[in-house]
Enzyme design. Structure first.
Site, PDB file in Angstrom:
ATOM      1  N   ASP A  45       1.005  -1.307   0.075  1.00 30.26           N
ATOM      2  CA  ASP A  45       0.368  -0.277  -0.043  1.00 30.26           C
ATOM      3  C   ASP A  45       1.067   1.452   0.212  1.00 30.26           C
ATOM      4  O   ASP A  45       0.435   2.406   0.533  1.00 30.26           O
ATOM      5  CB  ASP A  45      -0.944  -0.350   0.963  1.00 30.26           C
ATOM      6  CG  ASP A  45      -0.197  -0.015   2.356  1.00 30.26           C
ATOM      7  OD1 ASP A  45       1.058   0.001   2.613  1.00 30.26           O
ATOM      8  OD2 ASP A  45      -0.726   0.045   3.447  1.00 30.26           O
ATOM      9  N   LYS A 203       9.207  40.515 -11.098  1.00 24.00           N
ATOM     10  CA  LYS A 203       8.064  39.025 -11.807  1.00 24.00           C
ATOM     11  C   LYS A 203       6.977  38.955 -11.155  1.00 24.00           C
ATOM     12  O   LYS A 203       7.231  39.217  -9.930  1.00 24.00           O
ATOM     13  CB  LYS A 203       9.265  38.429 -11.521  1.00 24.00           C
ATOM     14  CG  LYS A 203       8.568  36.558 -11.346  1.00 24.00           C
ATOM     15  CD  LYS A 203       9.968  35.735 -11.116  1.00 24.00           C
ATOM     16  CE  LYS A 203       9.296  34.914 -10.042  1.00 24.00           C
ATOM     17  NZ  LYS A 203       9.712  33.977  -9.527  1.00 24.00           N
ATOM     18  N   ASP A 232      19.080  31.440  -9.878  1.00 30.34           N
ATOM     19  CA  ASP A 232      19.180  31.073  -8.999  1.00 30.34           C
ATOM     20  C   ASP A 232      18.052  30.734  -7.878  1.00 30.34           C
ATOM     21  O   ASP A 232      19.331  29.900  -7.711  1.00 30.34           O
ATOM     22  CB  ASP A 232      17.222  30.680  -9.566  1.00 30.34           C
ATOM     23  CG  ASP A 232      15.549  31.364  -9.182  1.00 30.34           C
ATOM     24  OD1 ASP A 232      15.547  32.016  -7.718  1.00 30.34           O
ATOM     25  OD2 ASP A 232      14.621  31.328 -10.340  1.00 30.34           O
ATOM     26  N   GLY A 239       9.564  27.704 -15.703  1.00 24.70           N
ATOM     27  CA  GLY A 239       8.718  29.463 -16.780  1.00 24.70           C
ATOM     28  C   GLY A 239       9.626  30.586 -15.176  1.00 24.70           C
ATOM     29  O   GLY A 239       9.358  31.425 -16.659  1.00 24.70           O
TER      30      GLY A 239
END
Ligand code: R5P
Length: 314
Positions: A45, A203, A232, A239
């Site tokens: 499971d 942004k 970054d 994006g």
């Protein structure tokens, strides 16, 4: 006395979860140590049973586990490993979480939201983690949210070295932060590179749809520059990078390179980045990149030595 003997004398044992074993192997190699075993059994499971077969009584145990995709599974595995170590008598547990999942939800953006990062911190602290080591967290304020010591490492020195090795002439190059949130990061990299000039892009991210739009160059001067290096903390959908690259192209920049610490790479990020105007992307191995997310323009730099150096100091 050699490094490994020193670590052994300090009773340190290294363990790896399953999120990024290649990184843990590199860290162990840098420390001239072996990884200690963790038995991970997955039930039909999906539940996991964790067992630590070695004795760890009174030892300092270090667990390396990135909280990358699948983030909940990887966090649960880390919690169980720490719980097993503590129940087995480990004296001190250091969690090396190179990529700390949920860090972007570090406060309430809109009424009624959960602060997911704080929940993860509470979970880690409650299972008994004594210290955390992580890399390039989304905000420099995040370590203050913990009640245990946090060592906040950065891949910026690795990027600075790569930039110096790769580009012989940096006079026509500018560093760029793709948003306001990255200003401290780009400033730091600029300092490491002898105060290189930098610019910041404005942004906008729609908090409902996630769609990103550019407000153009917010500060700094990219005019007359040939090459831009975008810095970054992470790439997820890609994006942010694509919008930043398009903004720079419109300003006449010819060559665009990206340096980002965490290759989170969600959905179709890799294919969008491969077909973008970005020339090459340098990321680190804080997150394991499976073969189906690798692409031609991608290069991975290792932060294993930085972790090993930090562990030697403990
Ligand atoms: C956001 O502020 C971060 O620093 C990154 O720019 C962002 O998380 C990257 O996400 P994506 O690749 O989905 O745009």
């Amino acid at each position: 006395m050699g490094d490994s003997e020193q670590c052994l004398e300090n009773n340190m044992k290294l363990f790896s979860g399953s999120a990024n074993r290649p990184l843990a192997v590199k860290v162990a190699k840098a420390l001239k140590m072996k990884l200690s075993p963790v038995d991970i059994h997955i039930f039909p499971d999906g539940e996991r049973r964790i067992q630590i077969p070695e004795k760890v009584v009174d030892e300092h145990c270090v667990v390396i586990q990135s909280a990358s995709t699948p983030v909940d599974t990887n966090y649960m595995e880390l919690f169980f490993i720490v719980d097993a170590l503590k129940r087995s008598g480990a004296e001190f547990v250091t969690a090396v979480v190179p990529y700390f999942g949920y860090q972007r939800q570090d406060h309430v953006f809109r009424d009624g939201e959960a602060v997911s990062l704080e929940v993860m911190i509470k979970m880690l602290e409650s299972v008994g983690v004594d210290k955390v080591i992580s890399f390039d967290m989304h905000s420099i304020r995040i370590p203050d949210l913990f009640h245990i010591p946090v060592t906040h490492l950065s891949a910026l020195p690795v990027f600075a070295q790569k930039i110096q090795d790769k580009f012989s002439d940096l006079s026509d190059t500018i560093l760029v932060s793709p948003d306001d949130g990255g200003i401290a990061r780009v400033k730091k990299l600029s300092e490491l590179l002898g105060n290189m000039p930098y610019a910041v892009i404005g942004k906008n991210r729609d908090l409902v749809t996630g769609a990103i739009t550019s407000e153009g160059i917010e500060s700094g001067n990219v005019k007359g520059k040939k090459r831009a290096l975008i810095i970054d903390d992470m790439i997820s959908s890609g994006g942010t990078m694509i919008v930043a690259a398009n903004t720079l192209k419109e300003q006449g920049i010819k060559e665009i390179y990206v340096f980002a610490t965490h290759p989170v790479f969600s959905i179709d990020g890799p294919s969008k980045l491969q077909t973008s105007s970005i020339k090459k992307l340098f990321v680190t191995n804080t997150v394991f990149v499976p073969s189906d997310k690798m692409f031609g323009k991608l290069r991975q730099l290792s932060i294993a030595d930085l972790i090993a150096a930090e562990l030697k100091e403990l």
